[in-house]
Design a protein around this motif. Structure first.
Motif, PDB file in Angstrom:
ATOM      1  N   VAL A  16      28.719  -6.707  -5.480  1.00  0.00           N
ATOM      2  CA  VAL A  16      27.864  -7.727  -6.249  1.00  0.00           C
ATOM      3  C   VAL A  16      26.614  -6.794  -6.637  1.00  0.00           C
ATOM      4  O   VAL A  16      26.280  -5.817  -5.811  1.00  0.00           O
ATOM      5  N   VAL A  17      26.167  -7.312  -7.654  1.00  0.00           N
ATOM      6  CA  VAL A  17      25.086  -6.492  -8.161  1.00  0.00           C
ATOM      7  C   VAL A  17      23.972  -7.451  -8.113  1.00  0.00           C
ATOM      8  O   VAL A  17      23.585  -8.713  -8.401  1.00  0.00           O
ATOM      9  N   LEU A  18      22.759  -6.938  -7.394  1.00  0.00           N
ATOM     10  CA  LEU A  18      21.496  -7.577  -7.142  1.00  0.00           C
ATOM     11  C   LEU A  18      20.633  -7.770  -8.436  1.00  0.00           C
ATOM     12  O   LEU A  18      20.304  -6.620  -9.025  1.00  0.00           O
ATOM     13  N   PRO A  19      20.366  -8.776  -8.868  1.00  0.00           N
ATOM     14  CA  PRO A  19      19.430  -9.000 -10.239  1.00  0.00           C
ATOM     15  C   PRO A  19      17.965  -8.667  -9.949  1.00  0.00           C
ATOM     16  O   PRO A  19      17.178  -9.480  -9.755  1.00  0.00           O
ATOM     17  N   LEU A  20      17.514  -7.583  -9.705  1.00  0.00           N
ATOM     18  CA  LEU A  20      16.250  -7.168  -9.042  1.00  0.00           C
ATOM     19  C   LEU A  20      15.349  -7.450  -9.909  1.00  0.00           C
ATOM     20  O   LEU A  20      14.193  -8.193  -9.527  1.00  0.00           O
ATOM     21  N   ASP A  21      15.387  -7.617 -11.453  1.00  0.00           N
ATOM     22  CA  ASP A  21      14.394  -8.021 -12.203  1.00  0.00           C
ATOM     23  C   ASP A  21      14.119  -9.583 -12.027  1.00  0.00           C
ATOM     24  O   ASP A  21      13.221  -9.949 -12.842  1.00  0.00           O
ATOM     25  N   GLU A  22      15.070 -10.414 -11.504  1.00  0.00           N
ATOM     26  CA  GLU A  22      15.042 -11.838 -11.431  1.00  0.00           C
ATOM     27  C   GLU A  22      14.342 -12.237 -10.088  1.00  0.00           C
ATOM     28  O   GLU A  22      13.896 -13.581 -10.125  1.00  0.00           O
ATOM     29  N   TYR A  23      13.652 -11.445  -9.514  1.00  0.00           N
ATOM     30  CA  TYR A  23      13.184 -11.721  -8.272  1.00  0.00           C
ATOM     31  C   TYR A  23      11.702 -11.345  -8.409  1.00  0.00           C
ATOM     32  O   TYR A  23      11.254 -10.385  -8.689  1.00  0.00           O
TER      33      TYR A  23
END
Length: 337
Positions: A9-16
C-alpha cells in the motif's frame, strides 16, 4: 488473490494534515496483512524521516520510498539513507531510485534534467558501494566520489535497490542493475510488453527475471458507489496525463492512446480538470487503474496480479478521496480479507 503475490500500500502523505495520520494507515495496513508500505516524495515532507517513524511504530510490514531521485540527493546520501532505514526497520527497508520528473529536478531542486538514465544507473551502483562498507571509489560520467568509507556498520543484509522506470531503455536498466522494478500507470498490455525489456536487462546483468521483484503501482478506489469511484480515478488519471510529468503521458500514448492523451492535456489547459477528466474513456480507465465497486476492483487488481512475472501490486489511492473512502478501499483489497 494468489498466495504467491503480495499486496502493498502507498501512503498518500500529501493528503494528510499531519504525519500521525499516515502512520495510523500504515499500522492498519499491517494488521490487514499488507506486505509493505511506501511513501512518495515530491515537494512536501522529507520522506526518509517519515519512514523512520513508520518503521519505529510497526513490527513486520516492509517499508519503502516511492521514489528517491539522484536529482534530490547525492548517491552517497541516498546510500546513507538506505543504511539508516535498514537499521531502524530491522531489515525491512527497500530503497527505490528513479529519475523523477523534469519539473521536480528543475523547478524544485534547481538542476538541469540531463542524462536521467545514466544518473540513475550510477546512483544505484554507488548506493551498493556505500552499503558494502568498503572504501567508496567510483569513477562515473556524472558522479565520481572517492576516498571515504561508511562510518557506521554496514547493513546485513543490505537494503535491496529497486528502480522506478517506464520506458523500454529505463526498464532494461532496472533489469540489469536493480533488485526490482516499480512501474506506475502502465496500461495492462504495456506492462506485459515491458516485462520483456526487464528480462532482457536481467540477462545483460547475468540474472534471471525471477531474481527481480516486480511491483507495479496501481491506483485504486473501491466504493459501493462504483461511478463515484470511477470519477475519482478519471480525475487522478487526467492529472497524471496532463500535468504530473511527460513520462506517464508518453507511456500511455505509446500503448495506443496518443490522440486521447493529447486531448486530455489540451482540455486540462483550455478548460480545467473536470473537462480533462470527462475525456478519459472507459477502456483507458480499465487498462490503467482499478476503480468501481469492491467486487469490480478486486477483479481488476487480480487481473494485474495474474500477469506472469508480477510479484506484488502496490495499492495506491486517487487524489481527493476522504479518509473513510481510503479505509474502505484498503479493507476491500486487504490480503487477509
Amino acid at each position: 488473490m494468489s498466495a504467491d503475490i503480495n499486496r502493498d500500500v502507498v501512503l498518500p502523505l500529501d493528503e494528510y494534515d499531519n504525519i500521525e495520520e499516515a502512520v495510523s494507515l500504515a499500522q492498519r495496513a499491517e494488521t490487514m496483512g499488507y506486505g509493505a508500505v511506501s511513501v512518495g516524495e515530491t515537494a512536501g515532507r522529507n520522506v526518509p524521516l517519515v519512514l523512520s517513524v513508520v518503521a519505529e511504530r510497526t513490527d513486520e510490514i516492509g517499508i519503502a520510498d516511492d521514489v528517491i531521485s539522484p536529482y534530490s540527493r547525492s548517491p552517497a546520501a541516498i546510500g546513507q539513507t538506505a543504511v539508516t532505514l535498514q537499521e531502524i526497520s530491522d531489515g525491512r527497508f527497500r530503497l527505490r531510485i528513479g529519475a523523477s520528473s523534469p519539473a521536480l529536478a528543475e523547478r524544485w531542486h534547481g538542476l538541469e534534467f540531463d542524462r536521467p538514465l545514466r544518473r540513475v544507473r550510477e546512483a544505484v551502483e554507488i548506493v551498493r558501494q556505500v552499503q558494502s562498507g568498503q572504501r567508496l571509489e567510483y569513477d562515473g560520467e556524472i558522479f565520481s566520489p572517492d576516498g571515504l568509507t561508511l562510518e557506521c556498520e554496514p547493513p546485513e543484509p543490505p537494503a535491496p535497490v529497486d528502480v522506478a522506470a517506464l520506458g523500454p531503455k529505463a526498464t532494461e536498466l532496472a533489469g540489469r542493475f536493480g533488485d526490482g522494478w516499480v512501474p506506475q500507470l502502465l496500461p495492462y498490455e504495456q506492462l506485459q510488453a515491458r516485462l520483456g525489456d526487464l528480462k532482457r536487462g536481467a540477462e545483460l546483468g547475468d540474472r534471471q527475471l525471477d531474481d527481480l521483484r516486480v511491483a507495479p503501482l496501481l491506483r485504486c478506489c473501491a466504493l459501493e458507489d462504483g461511478e463515484r469511484a470511477r470519477e475519482y480515478a478519471r480525475s487522478q488519471l487526467a492529472f497524471m496525463i496532463a500535468v504530473y510529468g511527460p513520462f506517464y503521458r508518453q507511456a500511455i500514448a505509446d500503448a495506443g492512446w496518443t490522440e486521447l492523451t493529447e486531448r486530455v492535456r489540451d482540455r486540462w489547459h483550455e478548460s480545467g480538470r473536470e473537462a480533462a477528466a470527462a475525456a478519459i474513456t472507459d477502456d483507458l480507465l480499465e487498462a490503467v487503474v482499478a476503480a468501481g465497486t469492491p467486487a469490480e476492483v478486486r477483479d481488476q487488481v487480480e487481473r494485474f496480479e495474474a500477469i506472469d512475472g508480477v510479484d506484488a501490486i502496490q495499492v495506491a489511492f486517487c487524489g481527493g478521496m476522504s479518509d473513510d473512502e481510503r479505509d474502505r478501499t484498503l479493507e476491500a483489497l486487504a490480503p487477509s480479507r
